[in-house]
Design a protein around this motif. Structure first.
Motif: not given
Ligand SMILES: [Mg+2]
Length: 210
Positions: A5-10, A158-161
């Motif tokens: 799990i990514d942190l920023d924006d997730v 889980c990622e947003d980039d």
């Protein structure tokens, strides 16, 4: 299953907070909140040149920015149910290793640290030495996260980039891509777009994460 799990924006609402600080500092106008995204920063080139944007990023990240972030709705309940269902969670961020204290302190304050088996930050050696100081560097972040995903034998990430997501997917690890204005073009057979944390827990409950 094992979940990265990514942190920023997730987990953390980072982009909106960042752009609000940016807009306040340079007196620029921002569009409506639902269309705010990292991609907007380049559109301010004529007002705030890239070198100054890089300095702002370093200054902001060295300040109270990470300590003051809010979490997305439903994160805590989702992580609780995922861990209680017997799955394993690893927080994997491209934040620099030197931000470990602020990162883990924040996770502890939000009562999220206890859900993670490990918290991975990007080691110094993973930065490209010739990269501009303070510059956003999705290519090396992608290589770093893909490597960690393989090492840990993750089942999903889980990622947003979009650049990072494609690097992870190219490494053969499924990505649940949190839908954001800056990642609408990302496509890959291993990338699945999710709306929010309820979507993630729904997939895991329905399909056992398959
Ligand atoms: Mg992110």
């Amino acid at each position: 299953m094992k979940l990265g799990i990514d942190l920023d924006d997730v987990v953390a609402v980072a982009c909106v907070a960042y752009l609000k600080r940016f807009a306040a500092e340079y007196s620029v106008e921002l569009p409506d909140e639902e269309s705010l995204g990292w991609h907007l920063l380049d559109t301010f080139e004529h007002l705030v040149p890239r070198a100054e944007r890089d300095r702002f990023r370093t200054r902001t990240y060295d300040g109270t920015f990470f300590a003051e972030l809010e979490t997305y709705d439903g994160v805590s309940g989702a992580l609780d149910s995922i861990v209680n269902a017997g799955h394993e969670i690893h927080f994997i961020t491209a934040r620099s290793e030197r931000r470990r204290v602020v990162t883990e302190t924040w996770l502890r304050e939000k009562d999220l640290l206890r859900y993670a088996q490990t918290v991975r930050l990007k080691p110094r050696g993973d930065f490209i030495p010739t990269a501009r100081p303070g510059a956003y560097d999705p290519d090396s972040s992608g290589r770093y996260k893909a490597r960690v995903a393989r090492e840990l034998g993750l089942d999903a990430f889980c990622e947003d980039d979009p650049v990072v997501a494609e690097a992870i997917a190219d490494a053969g690890v499924r990505v649940w891509l949190f839908d954001r204005p800056w990642n609408r073009d990302a496509e890959h057979r291993l990338i699945r777009r999710v709306r929010d944390w309820a979507d993630v827990t729904g997939i895991i409950a329905r399909e056992g994460g398959a």
